[in-house]
Design a protein around this motif. Structure first.
Motif, PDB file in Angstrom:
ATOM      1  N   ASN A 108      -1.165  20.280   0.108  1.00  0.00           N
ATOM      2  CA  ASN A 108      -0.712  19.042   0.732  1.00  0.00           C
ATOM      3  C   ASN A 108      -1.274  18.940   2.143  1.00  0.00           C
ATOM      4  O   ASN A 108      -1.987  19.827   2.615  1.00  0.00           O
ATOM      5  N   LYS A 109      -0.952  17.856   2.825  1.00  0.00           N
ATOM      6  CA  LYS A 109      -1.536  17.615   4.145  1.00  0.00           C
ATOM      7  C   LYS A 109      -1.104  18.639   5.180  1.00  0.00           C
ATOM      8  O   LYS A 109      -1.722  18.762   6.243  1.00  0.00           O
ATOM      9  N   ASN A 110      -0.062  19.416   4.865  1.00  0.00           N
ATOM     10  CA  ASN A 110       0.392  20.472   5.776  1.00  0.00           C
ATOM     11  C   ASN A 110      -0.188  21.837   5.414  1.00  0.00           C
ATOM     12  O   ASN A 110       0.163  22.846   6.023  1.00  0.00           O
ATOM     13  N   GLY A 111      -1.082  21.858   4.421  1.00  0.00           N
ATOM     14  CA  GLY A 111      -1.741  23.101   4.039  1.00  0.00           C
ATOM     15  C   GLY A 111      -0.972  23.953   3.056  1.00  0.00           C
ATOM     16  O   GLY A 111      -1.358  25.097   2.789  1.00  0.00           O
ATOM     17  N   LYS A 112       0.106  23.425   2.465  1.00  0.00           N
ATOM     18  CA  LYS A 112       0.899  24.188   1.501  1.00  0.00           C
ATOM     19  C   LYS A 112       0.342  23.992   0.101  1.00  0.00           C
ATOM     20  O   LYS A 112       0.080  22.875  -0.326  1.00  0.00           O
ATOM     21  N   PRO A 162       0.815  -1.222   0.000  1.00  0.00           N
ATOM     22  CA  PRO A 162       0.000   0.000   0.000  1.00  0.00           C
ATOM     23  C   PRO A 162       0.849   1.273   0.000  1.00  0.00           C
ATOM     24  O   PRO A 162       1.869   1.356   0.681  1.00  0.00           O
ATOM     25  N   ILE A 163       0.418   2.238  -0.796  1.00  0.00           N
ATOM     26  CA  ILE A 163       1.023   3.573  -0.821  1.00  0.00           C
ATOM     27  C   ILE A 163      -0.106   4.566  -0.594  1.00  0.00           C
ATOM     28  O   ILE A 163      -1.051   4.624  -1.374  1.00  0.00           O
ATOM     29  N   ARG A 164      -0.014   5.355   0.478  1.00  0.00           N
ATOM     30  CA  ARG A 164      -1.113   6.254   0.846  1.00  0.00           C
ATOM     31  C   ARG A 164      -0.670   7.715   0.759  1.00  0.00           C
ATOM     32  O   ARG A 164       0.491   8.050   1.002  1.00  0.00           O
ATOM     33  N   ASN A 165      -1.635   8.565   0.453  1.00  0.00           N
ATOM     34  CA  ASN A 165      -1.374   9.999   0.391  1.00  0.00           C
ATOM     35  C   ASN A 165      -2.684  10.737   0.620  1.00  0.00           C
ATOM     36  O   ASN A 165      -3.774  10.176   0.413  1.00  0.00           O
TER      37      ASN A 165
END
Length: 234
Positions: free
Chosen positions: A219-223, A194-197
């Motif tokens: 991205n998940k950090n809001g950038k 599995p590869i998750r994003n």
């Protein structure tokens, strides 16, 4: 002579029927309509564009179905293999085809790779309103080669909500657009690994356009990772 005349009449009737515009949910669809979405990176540099051309509009039951060809062109003008997507307008909902991303990947992968869709649905109601919560979208696909499963892909758009209504200006014009935020998650299994994003998507839509006026990806950090705008409608 008679057969030739009948054949000519049938061709004429088919052309008239195929060229007739179909109205649904305040939108008019007609074969030959085109849309261009331009993509940019986080630094506002061009990253390519996708040209959508409506090839056919027809009725299936009470719904209007649009067969659309998508052509990706990179920032240097190099085109990839075109792929097909389908949009369905039921009269109360617009059901968007999410398979374009995977088809683009497939067209640039091994020639013997085949894609099988298990689920593919992203729904927009006929009328949007601020504060409205939208149903999740999901696309699940399996990539096979010579009968062997090479990859399983699952993409989910969750927590979809209409946050506000704002004027948005693009090269295609100025639109009063609804701002819709959603959480997008990916899970790809390559040879069982599995590869998750995950990322956040903010899109701007109007009630009378089939495609987003603007879409931003974070991205998940809001950038900010990049964005696209509706640059042409013809």
């Amino acid at each position: 002579m008679m057969k030739t005349l009948v054949f000519s009449l049938l061709l004429t009737l088919t052309a008239v029927t195929a060229g007739r515009a179909q109205d649904c949910m305040g939108m008019t669809f007609k074969a030959g309509m085109g849309f261009e979405l331009s993509h940019f990176n986080a630094k506002d540099k061009p990253a390519g564009k996708v040209i959508y051309l409506v090839k056919d509009v027809h009725k299936e039951g009470g719904a209007t179905v649009m067969d659309i060809t998508a052509q990706f062109e990179d920032e240097k003008g190099k085109q990839r293999t075109p792929y097909s997507i389908h949009y369905t307008c039921t009269g109360t909902e617009l059901v968007a085809d999410m398979s374009g991303m995977m088809q683009a990947m497939q067209s640039n992968g091994p020639k013997d790779m085949e894609m099988k869709l298990k689920s593919n649905k992203l729904v927009y109601p006929g009328k949007l309103s601020v504060g409205q919560k939208l149903s999740d979208g999901q696309m699940e696909a399996e990539m096979t080669s010579n009968g062997n499963t090479m990859m399983n892909m699952n993409m989910v758009m969750a927590n979809r909500q209409v946050e506000s209504k704002d004027p948005i200006t693009t090269p295609a014009g100025t639109f009063d657009a609804y701002k819709i935020s959603s959480d997008m998650s990916f899970e790809n299994k390559v040879m069982g690994i599995p590869i998750r994003n995950s990322m956040r998507v903010v899109s701007y839509r109007t009630d009378n356009q089939i495609f987003d006026i603007k879409s931003e990806t974070y991205n998940k950090n809001g950038k900010l990772m990049g964005y696209s705008v509706l640059s042409k409608v013809y």
